[in-house]
Design a protein around this motif. Structure first.
Motif, PDB file in Angstrom:
ATOM      1  N   LYS A 113       1.053  -1.233   0.374  1.00 50.62           N
ATOM      2  CA  LYS A 113      -0.402  -0.045  -0.041  1.00 50.62           C
ATOM      3  C   LYS A 113       1.094   1.164   0.139  1.00 50.62           C
ATOM      4  O   LYS A 113       0.542   2.458  -0.706  1.00 50.62           O
ATOM      5  N   ASN A 114       1.629   1.382   0.974  1.00 52.04           N
ATOM      6  CA  ASN A 114       2.761   2.463   0.680  1.00 52.04           C
ATOM      7  C   ASN A 114       3.557   2.684  -0.595  1.00 52.04           C
ATOM      8  O   ASN A 114       3.800   3.579  -0.980  1.00 52.04           O
ATOM      9  N   LYS A 117       1.122   4.463  -2.655  1.00 51.56           N
ATOM     10  CA  LYS A 117       1.089   5.418  -2.779  1.00 51.56           C
ATOM     11  C   LYS A 117       2.438   6.757  -2.944  1.00 51.56           C
ATOM     12  O   LYS A 117       2.322   7.632  -3.576  1.00 51.56           O
ATOM     13  N   SER A 121       2.394   9.803  -5.720  1.00 48.92           N
ATOM     14  CA  SER A 121       2.713  11.446  -5.722  1.00 48.92           C
ATOM     15  C   SER A 121       4.250  11.316  -6.698  1.00 48.92           C
ATOM     16  O   SER A 121       4.008  12.109  -6.084  1.00 48.92           O
TER      17      SER A 121
END
Length: 140
Positions: A113-114, A117, A121
């Protein structure tokens, strides 16, 4: 007949003594394992000494057999929840086989998940295709 009974009695007493020694040894090793958080790398060396140096160097396949990496001994406890038994040990932030199955799956999900992200970004908003970002703006 009495001689045989005496021999049997002596053999049984020897067996009882050996079993009590084994129980004491197991209890001592359990305490050592609890104090040090699992079996250390040299734990099995003493056990293998009874087979002699020949078995240590050659293994069961003889000197020509390929050397295979065996699985490491399981760690003492999960670094996250302190669970001692699990169906599978998983990789965590501290390295391989440091998390129990549940914590390892949770950690893997969080890292995936990180990572998504971070990639979103760094690329800007990747929700829209690039053709819509770069194309001419049409009034609605």
């Amino acid at each position: 007949m009495l001689q045989k009974q005496d021999q049997i009695r002596l053999c049984l007493e020897k067996m009882r003594d050996l079993i009590s020694q084994q129980h004491e040894h197991v209890a001592m090793m359990d305490q050592h394992m609890r104090e040090h958080g699992g079996k250390g790398p040299g734990y099995y060396d003493d056990e293998m000494s009874m087979y002699g140096d020949e078995m240590k160097s050659q293994g069961f396949g003889g000197p020509e057999s390929k050397k295979r990496r065996g699985r490491a001994a399981p760690p003492g406890r999960c670094h996250s929840c302190n669970r001692a038994e699990t169906p599978e040990w998983r990789r965590g932030p501290d390295g391989a086989r440091t998390l129990c199955n549940a914590c390892g799956l949770h950690y893997a999900k969080l890292t995936r998940k990180n990572n998504t992200k971070q990639s979103q970004s760094s690329n800007g908003s990747s929700l829209r295709p690039k053709s819509m970002d770069e194309g001419p703006q049409r009034p609605l």
